[in-house]
Design a protein around this motif. Sequence first.
Motif, short mmCIF file in Angstrom:
data_model
loop_
_atom_site.label_atom_id
_atom_site.label_comp_id
_atom_site.label_asym_id
_atom_site.label_seq_id
_atom_site.Cartn_x
_atom_site.Cartn_y
_atom_site.Cartn_z
N GLU A 197 3.26 8.03 46.09
CA GLU A 197 2.15 8.69 46.11
C GLU A 197 1.87 10.11 45.51
N GLU A 198 3.07 10.58 45.70
CA GLU A 198 3.16 12.15 45.30
C GLU A 198 3.12 11.96 43.89
N GLN A 199 4.00 10.92 43.14
CA GLN A 199 4.17 10.95 41.61
C GLN A 199 2.78 10.38 41.08
N ALA A 200 2.10 9.56 41.71
CA ALA A 200 0.95 9.06 41.20
C ALA A 200 -0.19 10.31 41.19
N ALA A 201 -0.09 11.00 42.14
CA ALA A 201 -1.19 12.32 42.12
C ALA A 201 -0.74 13.27 41.00
N LEU A 202 0.69 13.55 40.60
CA LEU A 202 1.02 14.40 39.66
C LEU A 202 0.67 13.62 38.34
N ARG A 203 0.81 12.27 38.15
CA ARG A 203 0.60 11.87 36.74
C ARG A 203 -0.84 11.96 36.45
N LYS A 204 -1.93 11.91 37.58
CA LYS A 204 -3.26 12.09 37.48
C LYS A 204 -3.40 13.39 36.72
N GLN A 205 -2.85 14.41 37.36
CA GLN A 205 -3.17 15.64 37.07
C GLN A 205 -2.65 15.82 35.54
N ARG A 206 -1.28 15.45 35.31
CA ARG A 206 -0.90 15.50 33.89
C ARG A 206 -1.82 14.72 32.98
N MET A 207 -2.45 13.52 33.36
CA MET A 207 -3.39 12.79 32.37
C MET A 207 -4.69 13.78 32.18
N ASP A 208 -5.06 14.50 33.14
CA ASP A 208 -6.22 15.23 33.09
C ASP A 208 -5.88 16.47 32.08
N LYS A 209 -4.62 16.69 31.81
CA LYS A 209 -4.29 17.88 31.17
C LYS A 209 -4.18 17.25 29.88
N LEU A 210 -3.68 16.13 29.67
CA LEU A 210 -3.48 15.49 28.21
C LEU A 210 -4.95 15.49 27.53
N LYS A 211 -5.76 14.87 28.61
CA LYS A 211 -7.26 14.88 28.04
C LYS A 211 -7.90 16.12 27.42
N ALA A 212 -7.66 17.14 28.25
CA ALA A 212 -8.05 18.67 28.00
C ALA A 212 -7.46 19.17 26.65
#
Length: 519
Positions: free
Chosen positions: A12-27
């Motif tokens: 679950e923690e990895q999934a949350a961190l991956r979502k954060q990084r996906m947001d940064k990727l899009k930014a």
Amino acid sequence: MESVQQQREEEEEQAALRKQRMDKLKALQTAGFSTYALIDGELTFSFSQSYSTLMIRNKTHNALELQTTYDYLSPGEQVTQVQISFAGRIKSKRTFGKLMFLTVEDDSGSIQLYVEQQTLKDSFRYIKSLVDIGDIVGVQGCIKRTDKGELSIVVEDWQMLAKSLLSLPDKFHGLMDVEKRYRLRHLDMIVHPSVRQILKQRAQIVSTIREFLERKQFMEVETPALHCIAGGADASPFVTYHEALDLQLTLRIATELFLKRCIVGGFEKVYEIGRVFRNEGISTRHNPEFTSLELYEAYKDYQDMMNLTEELIKTVANQVCGTTEIVYMEERIQLGAPFRRVTMNELVKETLGLDILSFPDIETAKSAVEKKMEESMKDWDSIDSLGKLLSSCFEHYCEKLLIQPTFVLDYPIEISPLAKQHRKDPRLTERFELYIAGRELANAFSELNDPIEQRERFMKQLHGSEQVGKELDEDFLLALEQGMPPTGGMGMGIDRLVMLLTNSSSIRQVIAFPLLKPE
């Protein structure tokens, strides 16, 4: 149950961190950055263009070259006339307002990036907010040593080369489980530089072996990996099937028999370094697929192979370790001194005080061994000759004692179907195995080149065998009937040699991707 819960929380923690990084990727992409940029030898950075069209110039230096070339710089000293282009993976990131320090690692080592807002202007905020540990970046700038003495690249331009969507394990607590390290081997390589170092040393060992043999005018040959008959060793094969030929095949368990065909064909010095496959157990010493060196030289015997093997190991140790005195599992091993040469029978006599070959019959010998060792031996029903008993006693009582390099000579004929009969004792063969640190490293013969005797030996070996793929290799026997000159041959386990020279306790440590059972 607790471990399952812990695993669920980690996921679950990895999934949350991956979502954060996906947001940064899009930014980053929204801001015009190429998040998986190209490399180009012509173009350099130019922030007057759109970020997404930029390409990083080829690296001018690696980390080790920078550390070596600019070792002379004093704290606070800077070289502005040389432009550095560098790329690597971010391993740490520290931010102090308008100044950041990033440690970036490449294949050779690491170096610090000195990132300040004054130089990068608007681009600084993207690094500060959107660049993470694990990302691969390219930078351009000049070199300096900070006031605190850290060699650094002063970043003037930068580009994202590959945005990492998964975070690296925690520096102090992450990726400690051995099994997980092998399952996520790519991550193990990123997190533990020692893993990459062992694999680099492995490559150097193989390269040195090739150079050594080529200097002695051996020719490298590539033999088939798919065999109609599994031969050249006593091992269980992997079985496969060729649809077009409607033919059952096995993966090779040894390269021996095809290399000997080359000797028959007129080549006098041949070798192969290649993968072999044995459908057997997995342990710290065994992997189902492993790398072997096999070499054959016409008009030589097992004494010549001993000299060659000893010279080869000393050469490789000097080249890779810089010395012939190594430490393996806290044992100091002398590879520079002449290797001991002793017969198997002499070793068993030293250890047990019994001369196995002098007994009148097998039952008397078995009884003497059990009485001497004060134990009842398991699986002795299959031991029906003095030769097999000698081999069993050696395996049980002597192998583990052979720490310093030892050539064990003159194996019984019953367990050596491809070796020439000993010129002085017909019960034995002209065969040796090299032991170092209690482990077999090499196996060699004066090769049996009598096709009639070889057929008889094969028939005895195959008698009663129920292993899949065990047949008489008529093609090899046909080649022997053409005439093979007196030949010395030697086989060595590359993985075990790497284990020895890198002080590795398990064969899995020296194989890039060892076989694992799926979770």
